[in-house]
Design a protein around this motif. Sequence first.
Motif, mmCIF file in Angstrom:
data_model
loop_
_atom_site.group_PDB
_atom_site.id
_atom_site.type_symbol
_atom_site.label_atom_id
_atom_site.label_comp_id
_atom_site.label_asym_id
_atom_site.label_seq_id
_atom_site.Cartn_x
_atom_site.Cartn_y
_atom_site.Cartn_z
ATOM 1 N N THR A 282 0.865 -1.185 0.000
ATOM 2 C CA THR A 282 0.000 0.000 0.000
ATOM 3 C C THR A 282 0.897 1.230 0.000
ATOM 4 O O THR A 282 1.735 1.380 0.882
ATOM 5 C CB THR A 282 -0.880 0.014 1.278
ATOM 6 O OG1 THR A 282 -1.417 -1.290 1.442
ATOM 7 C CG2 THR A 282 -1.993 1.015 1.170
ATOM 8 N N HIS A 283 0.719 2.085 -0.987
ATOM 9 C CA HIS A 283 1.687 3.176 -1.114
ATOM 10 C C HIS A 283 1.193 4.525 -0.596
ATOM 11 O O HIS A 283 1.979 5.425 -0.398
ATOM 12 C CB HIS A 283 2.158 3.288 -2.569
ATOM 13 C CG HIS A 283 2.841 2.032 -3.006
ATOM 14 N ND1 HIS A 283 4.037 1.621 -2.460
ATOM 15 C CD2 HIS A 283 2.474 1.081 -3.872
ATOM 16 C CE1 HIS A 283 4.383 0.469 -2.991
ATOM 17 N NE2 HIS A 283 3.448 0.116 -3.847
ATOM 18 N N ASP A 284 -0.140 4.642 -0.381
ATOM 19 C CA ASP A 284 -0.624 5.968 -0.009
ATOM 20 C C ASP A 284 -0.859 6.113 1.493
ATOM 21 O O ASP A 284 -1.462 7.068 1.940
ATOM 22 C CB ASP A 284 -1.896 6.294 -0.794
ATOM 23 C CG ASP A 284 -2.939 5.202 -0.652
ATOM 24 O OD1 ASP A 284 -2.589 4.143 -0.091
ATOM 25 O OD2 ASP A 284 -4.078 5.399 -1.078
ATOM 26 N N LYS A 285 -0.392 5.143 2.290
ATOM 27 C CA LYS A 285 -0.591 5.207 3.741
ATOM 28 C C LYS A 285 0.718 4.869 4.428
ATOM 29 O O LYS A 285 1.538 4.152 3.874
ATOM 30 C CB LYS A 285 -1.632 4.158 4.148
ATOM 31 C CG LYS A 285 -2.965 4.726 4.570
ATOM 32 C CD LYS A 285 -3.931 3.602 4.896
ATOM 33 C CE LYS A 285 -3.684 3.002 6.258
ATOM 34 N NZ LYS A 285 -4.597 1.910 6.582
ATOM 35 N N ARG A 286 0.888 5.406 5.636
ATOM 36 C CA ARG A 286 2.155 5.108 6.326
ATOM 37 C C ARG A 286 1.953 4.409 7.666
ATOM 38 O O ARG A 286 2.885 3.846 8.214
ATOM 39 C CB ARG A 286 2.950 6.390 6.515
ATOM 40 C CG ARG A 286 3.458 6.919 5.180
ATOM 41 C CD ARG A 286 4.508 7.948 5.365
ATOM 42 N NE ARG A 286 3.942 9.200 5.831
ATOM 43 C CZ ARG A 286 4.620 10.324 5.891
ATOM 44 N NH1 ARG A 286 5.875 10.343 5.531
ATOM 45 N NH2 ARG A 286 4.056 11.415 6.316
ATOM 46 N N ILE A 287 0.720 4.468 8.205
ATOM 47 C CA ILE A 287 0.473 3.875 9.524
ATOM 48 C C ILE A 287 -0.553 2.753 9.388
ATOM 49 O O ILE A 287 -1.643 2.969 8.843
ATOM 50 C CB ILE A 287 -0.028 4.955 10.505
ATOM 51 C CG1 ILE A 287 1.074 6.007 10.660
ATOM 52 C CG2 ILE A 287 -0.382 4.340 11.853
ATOM 53 C CD1 ILE A 287 0.656 7.214 11.470
ATOM 54 N N PHE A 288 -0.187 1.567 9.860
ATOM 55 C CA PHE A 288 -1.043 0.398 9.670
ATOM 56 C C PHE A 288 -1.290 -0.306 10.993
ATOM 57 O O PHE A 288 -0.337 -0.757 11.640
ATOM 58 C CB PHE A 288 -0.387 -0.594 8.695
ATOM 59 C CG PHE A 288 -0.237 -0.036 7.315
ATOM 60 C CD1 PHE A 288 -1.157 -0.333 6.328
ATOM 61 C CD2 PHE A 288 0.825 0.806 7.012
ATOM 62 C CE1 PHE A 288 -1.032 0.210 5.062
ATOM 63 C CE2 PHE A 288 0.960 1.353 5.748
ATOM 64 C CZ PHE A 288 0.024 1.047 4.766
ATOM 65 N N PHE A 289 -2.560 -0.385 11.395
ATOM 66 C CA PHE A 289 -2.920 -1.143 12.600
ATOM 67 C C PHE A 289 -3.233 -2.579 12.192
ATOM 68 O O PHE A 289 -3.845 -2.810 11.146
ATOM 69 C CB PHE A 289 -4.139 -0.513 13.282
ATOM 70 C CG PHE A 289 -3.777 0.669 14.138
ATOM 71 C CD1 PHE A 289 -3.504 0.493 15.489
ATOM 72 C CD2 PHE A 289 -3.684 1.944 13.603
ATOM 73 C CE1 PHE A 289 -3.159 1.574 16.290
ATOM 74 C CE2 PHE A 289 -3.340 3.026 14.391
ATOM 75 C CZ PHE A 289 -3.083 2.843 15.738
ATOM 76 N N TYR A 290 -2.836 -3.505 13.033
ATOM 77 C CA TYR A 290 -3.158 -4.918 12.783
ATOM 78 C C TYR A 290 -4.671 -5.117 12.848
ATOM 79 O O TYR A 290 -5.345 -4.505 13.669
ATOM 80 C CB TYR A 290 -2.472 -5.788 13.836
ATOM 81 C CG TYR A 290 -2.988 -7.200 13.821
ATOM 82 C CD1 TYR A 290 -2.526 -8.102 12.877
ATOM 83 C CD2 TYR A 290 -3.968 -7.614 14.721
ATOM 84 C CE1 TYR A 290 -3.026 -9.384 12.828
ATOM 85 C CE2 TYR A 290 -4.471 -8.900 14.684
ATOM 86 C CZ TYR A 290 -3.995 -9.779 13.729
ATOM 87 O OH TYR A 290 -4.496 -11.035 13.670
ATOM 88 N N ASN A 291 -5.200 -5.970 11.950
ATOM 89 C CA ASN A 291 -6.577 -6.441 12.157
ATOM 90 C C ASN A 291 -6.670 -7.894 11.721
ATOM 91 O O ASN A 291 -5.773 -8.413 11.045
ATOM 92 C CB ASN A 291 -7.600 -5.555 11.441
ATOM 93 C CG ASN A 291 -7.412 -5.597 9.945
ATOM 94 O OD1 ASN A 291 -7.339 -6.665 9.354
ATOM 95 N ND2 ASN A 291 -7.330 -4.431 9.339
ATOM 96 N N ALA A 292 -7.762 -8.557 12.101
ATOM 97 C CA ALA A 292 -7.847 -10.008 11.927
ATOM 98 C C ALA A 292 -7.783 -10.428 10.459
ATOM 99 O O ALA A 292 -7.331 -11.537 10.153
ATOM 100 C CB ALA A 292 -9.116 -10.531 12.574
ATOM 101 N N SER A 293 -8.191 -9.540 9.524
ATOM 102 C CA SER A 293 -8.171 -9.950 8.112
ATOM 103 C C SER A 293 -6.735 -10.182 7.638
ATOM 104 O O SER A 293 -6.485 -10.943 6.710
ATOM 105 C CB SER A 293 -8.864 -8.911 7.238
ATOM 106 O OG SER A 293 -8.010 -7.799 7.072
ATOM 107 N N ILE A 294 -5.788 -9.531 8.314
ATOM 108 C CA ILE A 294 -4.379 -9.730 7.955
ATOM 109 C C ILE A 294 -3.993 -11.178 8.237
ATOM 110 O O ILE A 294 -3.322 -11.823 7.434
ATOM 111 C CB ILE A 294 -3.485 -8.727 8.710
ATOM 112 C CG1 ILE A 294 -3.743 -7.332 8.149
ATOM 113 C CG2 ILE A 294 -2.010 -9.102 8.601
ATOM 114 C CD1 ILE A 294 -3.009 -6.219 8.834
ATOM 115 N N THR A 295 -4.471 -11.704 9.374
ATOM 116 C CA THR A 295 -4.168 -13.093 9.699
ATOM 117 C C THR A 295 -4.775 -14.031 8.658
ATOM 118 O O THR A 295 -4.130 -14.993 8.243
ATOM 119 C CB THR A 295 -4.712 -13.446 11.098
ATOM 120 O OG1 THR A 295 -4.219 -12.492 12.006
ATOM 121 C CG2 THR A 295 -4.277 -14.826 11.521
#
Length: 555
Positions: A282-295
């Motif tokens: 993802t190139h237009d964001k710099r801060i990423f919070f974990y969420n369950a979909s990542i798992t």
Amino acid sequence: MKVKNRDEKIILLIGLTVVAVIISAVFSIMTARGSVIKIGPIVLNSSQIAGVLTSVRAIVFIAMVFASKRYGSKVSYFVIAIGVVPIIIEFSHGSFNGIPGLAQNVSAVLMVALVDHFLSIAEKQKKVLQNMAEQDPLTGMKNRRSINKDIAYLLDEEKNFYLCYFTIENFKIVNDTIGRDYGDKLLIAVANRLQALLREGEFCGRITGPDFLLVIETSVPSKVIEERIKDYVKVLSKPIVIGNVESPMEIKAAIVKSPEDGLDVDVLYRHLDGTLSRSKSTHDKRIFFYNASITSEISEAFHIEDRLFKALDDDLLHLVFQPQFTADTKKLRGFETLSRLEDEDGTPIRPDKFISIAERTNLIFKVDDWVLKAAVEKFSPIIKENPDLIISVNISARHFQRLDYADYVLKVLKDYDFPPKNLEIEITETAFADSISVVQECLRKLRDISVKVALDDFGTGYASLSYLSALPINLLKIDKSFIDKLNVDGSTDNEFVKLIISMGHTLNLEVISEGVELEEQRNLLNDWGCDLIQGYLWGRPVDFDQACAIIENQK
Ligand code: G
Ligand code: G
Ligand code: MN
């Protein structure tokens, strides 16, 4: 645990002190009285008893110093001093019997001082070693080990906290182009920036390379923490100037919180890794919070990787071939080889998905080697009858890390008796993201042996005129996204495609359009001089037998 240990030490010290005082008292009385003791047949005179007692007392003093670093020596000196008092009193009465006793007390003081001294040297060395093991030598910050210990403590204490992983995305480029010394200084500057921002309840360390971890102990909601992390990212992202070289800073932050996202250091790190790999695409964001979909994305990727492994072992991967034609007369030029994979239940796994997963692991080498061999093997007899047919295969940019890739291709061609001039390798612009000179060298070798090279997905990457003219390429493949936007009534996209075609011709390259689905698109492209057409309009990807039928129909 710590407290219990300290209590035990104090009890031990008190016990030893009592023993030492008793010994000292007996010692003083014995030496003063000059008594004799009988133990069965053994008769001991006062100086012999004093000798035994002095030795036992010495051992007790040493034990006291070991029992308590802080108080052991002080209490020993105190006990010795008490023992000296009666001797001094005797001196004042004109009796000098206590001289040996005084000498023994003086030697006891020296011994305690000596043991204490060596013990504190050993303690200091232990501290230095401990620091070395827990400190990042470059920045002086906590290292991964130390920060993990602190996280484990927070977990033990059931605290609420956030882990925020900062990475400098462009560090490798800076380090490789400007140099390692500069890279080191840059990391130190980042460490200083981070440390200067710390508030109460926050600490940080360097995990590895350009990766830092900030721990924020708090239970405030993520929205508030996001503001705090924005401040960090804002400061960290300011360009850094060292000497007279300025480097832009591309910072990404991945965040997990405990207890919600995990109650274990390993789980938290795994979720940070997942969040970080999501951030990379993802190139237009710099801060990423974990969420369950990542798992679930990660577990899907694991599943596909597993399936791909099995497919390579059990020959479950298979190939389809999409025809390419001349734009004007629809003469068959050849086929692009595309790989296909199905899940256990037969549902197709999208190729861009399994290819990108293979590219993240080393599986892509096996996949592409298998594809090259299978395509060349299948078409080898066909080429003998159709000497102008071109078979193209997609090759991941990662192959160019292998300096001998051209030799490898030549060997495969020889093994299957396939003429090099009938093979085309398709690469994408990402091949040039790393080191253009290595890629150039490899492509040149391929051209020297007459293998053709096509530049795939052209227009979507970092197309640059300077490298385009420097690279030994035969064919430009205009990406489907441009073809989709063509408009019979004219548009800037039309102009763009026209420009690519004329630029390709200026550079002596052939040009093919991908994803041509409509007759109108083909007409426009043909009018503008595009040489070749690939797309559903004239042919979908087909299996080998159907590909052979297309070849037969052309005759
Ligand atoms: O037709 P298709 O959906 O298969 O293509 C999806 C993408 O996957 C395309 O960009 C294509 O270049 C790529 N691709 C398909 N097969 C292979 C392969 O065997 N190796 C590599 N590296 N890429 C492939
Ligand atoms: O990136 P690459 O050029 O290798 O990808 C080729 C991909 O494009 C394959 O997935 C192929 O199936 C797909 N493709 C080829 N022609 C068409 C077309 O006309 N329409 C659509 N939607 N996809 C196409
Ligand atoms: Mn392709």
